[in-house]
Design a protein around this motif. Structure first.
Motif, PDB file in Angstrom:
ATOM      1  N   LEU A  61       0.796  -1.217   0.000  1.00 15.09           N
ATOM      2  CA  LEU A  61       0.000   0.000   0.000  1.00 15.09           C
ATOM      3  C   LEU A  61       0.833   1.273   0.000  1.00 15.09           C
ATOM      4  N   SER A  62       0.345   2.256  -0.743  1.00 17.81           N
ATOM      5  CA  SER A  62       0.814   3.635  -0.593  1.00 17.81           C
ATOM      6  C   SER A  62      -0.411   4.527  -0.400  1.00 17.81           C
ATOM      7  N   GLY A  63      -0.182   5.673   0.219  1.00 17.51           N
ATOM      8  CA  GLY A  63      -1.313   6.571   0.447  1.00 17.51           C
ATOM      9  C   GLY A  63      -0.856   7.924   0.939  1.00 17.51           C
ATOM     10  N   TYR A  64      -1.819   8.791   1.159  1.00 17.14           N
ATOM     11  CA  TYR A  64      -1.553  10.150   1.605  1.00 17.14           C
ATOM     12  C   TYR A  64      -2.028  10.322   3.044  1.00 17.14           C
ATOM     13  N   ALA A  65      -1.145  10.856   3.886  1.00 17.63           N
ATOM     14  CA  ALA A  65      -1.513  11.111   5.273  1.00 17.63           C
ATOM     15  C   ALA A  65      -2.607  12.164   5.332  1.00 17.63           C
ATOM     16  N   MET A  66      -3.621  11.921   6.140  1.00 15.01           N
ATOM     17  CA  MET A  66      -4.737  12.838   6.261  1.00 15.01           C
ATOM     18  C   MET A  66      -4.612  13.736   7.497  1.00 15.01           C
ATOM     19  N   ALA A  67      -3.461  13.619   8.187  1.00 15.17           N
ATOM     20  CA  ALA A  67      -3.157  14.488   9.331  1.00 15.17           C
ATOM     21  C   ALA A  67      -1.661  14.413   9.576  1.00 15.17           C
ATOM     22  N   ASP A  68      -1.160  15.321  10.410  1.00 18.54           N
ATOM     23  CA  ASP A  68       0.249  15.257  10.793  1.00 18.54           C
ATOM     24  C   ASP A  68       0.465  14.122  11.790  1.00 18.54           C
ATOM     25  N   SER A  69       1.622  13.476  11.701  1.00 21.84           N
ATOM     26  CA  SER A  69       1.954  12.473  12.710  1.00 21.84           C
ATOM     27  C   SER A  69       2.396  13.168  13.994  1.00 21.84           C
ATOM     28  N   VAL A  70       2.201  12.499  15.110  1.00 22.86           N
ATOM     29  CA  VAL A  70       2.566  13.068  16.408  1.00 22.86           C
ATOM     30  C   VAL A  70       4.066  13.306  16.499  1.00 22.86           C
ATOM     31  N   ASP A  71       4.867  12.393  15.905  1.00 16.07           N
ATOM     32  CA  ASP A  71       6.321  12.508  16.021  1.00 16.07           C
ATOM     33  C   ASP A  71       6.930  13.493  15.023  1.00 16.07           C
ATOM     34  N   GLY A  72       6.102  14.077  14.142  1.00 16.74           N
ATOM     35  CA  GLY A  72       6.579  15.090  13.221  1.00 16.74           C
ATOM     36  C   GLY A  72       7.252  14.566  11.966  1.00 16.74           C
ATOM     37  N   ARG A  73       7.335  13.236  11.799  1.00 15.69           N
ATOM     38  CA  ARG A  73       7.983  12.682  10.604  1.00 15.69           C
ATOM     39  C   ARG A  73       7.145  12.889   9.350  1.00 15.69           C
ATOM     40  N   ILE A  74       5.825  12.936   9.537  1.00 14.90           N
ATOM     41  CA  ILE A  74       4.896  12.940   8.411  1.00 14.90           C
ATOM     42  C   ILE A  74       3.951  14.117   8.569  1.00 14.90           C
ATOM     43  N   ALA A  75       3.772  14.860   7.470  1.00 17.17           N
ATOM     44  CA  ALA A  75       2.838  15.989   7.460  1.00 17.17           C
ATOM     45  C   ALA A  75       1.601  15.625   6.661  1.00 17.17           C
ATOM     46  N   LYS A  76       0.515  16.284   6.968  1.00 18.78           N
ATOM     47  CA  LYS A  76      -0.721  16.064   6.232  1.00 18.78           C
ATOM     48  C   LYS A  76      -0.457  16.242   4.733  1.00 18.78           C
ATOM     49  N   GLY A  77      -0.916  15.277   3.944  1.00 17.25           N
ATOM     50  CA  GLY A  77      -0.726  15.324   2.501  1.00 17.25           C
ATOM     51  C   GLY A  77       0.490  14.589   2.001  1.00 17.25           C
ATOM     52  N   ASP A  78       1.395  14.172   2.902  1.00 17.48           N
ATOM     53  CA  ASP A  78       2.594  13.457   2.481  1.00 17.48           C
ATOM     54  C   ASP A  78       2.245  12.073   1.938  1.00 17.48           C
ATOM     55  N   LEU A  79       2.973  11.658   0.902  1.00 13.08           N
ATOM     56  CA  LEU A  79       2.871  10.292   0.409  1.00 13.08           C
ATOM     57  C   LEU A  79       3.662   9.378   1.335  1.00 13.08           C
ATOM     58  N   VAL A  80       3.069   8.252   1.709  1.00  9.49           N
ATOM     59  CA  VAL A  80       3.727   7.308   2.613  1.00  9.49           C
ATOM     60  C   VAL A  80       3.623   5.892   2.069  1.00  9.49           C
ATOM     61  N   VAL A  81       4.574   5.079   2.499  1.00  4.53           N
ATOM     62  CA  VAL A  81       4.525   3.633   2.306  1.00  4.53           C
ATOM     63  C   VAL A  81       3.996   3.021   3.592  1.00  4.53           C
ATOM     64  N   VAL A  82       3.142   2.023   3.462  1.00  2.00           N
ATOM     65  CA  VAL A  82       2.577   1.337   4.623  1.00  2.00           C
ATOM     66  C   VAL A  82       3.336   0.033   4.864  1.00  2.00           C
ATOM     67  N   ASN A  83       3.853  -0.115   6.064  1.00  2.42           N
ATOM     68  CA  ASN A  83       4.361  -1.414   6.513  1.00  2.42           C
ATOM     69  C   ASN A  83       3.162  -2.177   7.071  1.00  2.42           C
ATOM     70  N   PRO A  84       2.752  -3.284   6.424  1.00  2.00           N
ATOM     71  CA  PRO A  84       1.488  -3.921   6.798  1.00  2.00           C
ATOM     72  C   PRO A  84       1.579  -4.921   7.943  1.00  2.00           C
ATOM     73  N   TYR A  85       2.765  -5.059   8.567  1.00  2.00           N
ATOM     74  CA  TYR A  85       2.937  -6.055   9.617  1.00  2.00           C
ATOM     75  C   TYR A  85       2.609  -5.425  10.968  1.00  2.00           C
TER      76      TYR A  85
END
Length: 329
Positions: A61-85
């Motif tokens: 899976l890939s997708g777009y974050a719909m909010a900022d992550s708490v740890d600040g690594r990811i911002a709303k709208g960023d493309l991310v890879v999902v680790n499914p485990y």
């Protein structure tokens, strides 16, 4: 939202269901693209014995974050890879830094509903930034990370020889990352069509039909066949002092002649899933242009189209390296 449901073996339905609820510690993701895995074909065909239907498949899976992550690594709208485990974090494997073989592991799309839908929530720690990739490339990271993990565990060295038995997607990924690591790569398979596709992805590789000889001269042998007979025979291709890496996992018993195993002083390695470092290595190699994503992504469809396309591709996997479901641009 739309979701592709496997109601029972050989039955797919596009349904409307509620969007996932927000969960503390998790991030809502708008799905961009989904790679169709061999596991998905097996679920569709009724060949996953420990799966409960109905199931929303999809773990590449890939997708777009719909909010900022708490740890600040990811911002709303960023493309991310999902680790499914999905791991427990408390078992022995997790506490020694090997969550890929967590004793209580659950995989999105297998043990719980996955990403063949428009939105999903995922633990923040399972999301990796992919800002330099296309959504399609990002959806290929997970399956390539499995091969990259096996190559890393093998500790093969630059200039050594590597044989990959099985030219399906996992074998092709292992061949690609063995080549990136500097090995001279040979691929073996029973299908000339699969070998031809693999040769486009790893042009430097030597390809051999199984009917051809493969002497015991390879420093590292990887099995990616999913066939217990091939797994038992793979030791014969290994040079003395070499490593045998099993990417495949099947029901059955491994049977080696002990004198053959010992006289080679064989290192036997099981390789399961992948770790964060493997995902990041794949992303970095993609960003550098070392991964021919257009040659790997051979087929594309939509959630609506997958109702008919997935069953068709399940019957003709010899011409498919990686099929992708595109959901959001």
């Amino acid at each position: 939202m739309k979701a592709l449901l496997c109601d029972e073996p050989n039955t797919l339905t596009l349904i409307e269901r509620e969007r996932p609820a927000d969960v503390p510690g998790q991030l809502r993701i708008r799905i961009a693209a989904i790679g169709i895995c061999g596991t998905d074909y097996h679920i569709y065909g009724g060949n996953q014995p420990f799966l409960n239907y109905p199931r929303v498949m999809g773990h590449e899976l890939s997708g777009y974050a719909m909010a900022d992550s708490v740890d600040g690594r990811i911002a709303k709208g960023d493309l991310v890879v999902v680790n499914p485990y999905l791991t427990c974090g408390t078992c022995h494997a997790c506490t020694i830094g090997k969550p890929n073989c967590c004793e209580n592991i659950a995989v999105l799309g297998v043990h719980t509903d996955g990403g063949m839908c428009e939105e999903i929530t995922v633990p923040e720690a399972n999301l990796y930034p992919a800002k330099d990739l296309t959504p399609q490339a990002a959806a290929m990271v997970e399956f390539l990370a499995i091969g990259a993990h096996g190559v890393r565990r093998s500790a093969l060295t630059e200039g050594s020889s590597a044989l990959i038995v099985g030219a399906g997607p996992i074998g092709v990924g292992a061949a690609l990352f063995a080549h990136i690591a500097g090995a001279a790569v040979t691929l073996r398979d029973t299908s000339s069509d699969r070998l031809a596709l693999a040769k486009k992805i790893v042009p430097a590789a030597t390809v051999e039909l199984v009917s051809e000889a493969a002497p015991g001269v390879f420093d590292t042998v990887f099995d990616a066949t999913g066939n217990i007979n091939a797994m038992n025979a793979g030791l014969n291709f290994l040079a003395h002092g070499g490593s045998y890496v099993l990417l495949s996992v099947v029901k059955g018993d491994l049977n080696f002649a002990d004198p053959e195993f010992h006289k080679r002083e064989t290192t036997l390695i099981a390789s399961r899933n992948a770790l964060k470092v493997d995902f990041e290595h794949v992303v970095a190699c993609m960003a550098k242009g070392l991964v021919p994503v257009d040659d790997i992504g051979t087929h594309r469809t939509t959630l609506e189209g997958a109702v008919s396309d997935l069953p068709k591709w399940a019957q003709d996997r010899g011409t498919v390296v990686k099929a992708l479901i595109e959901v959001a641009a």
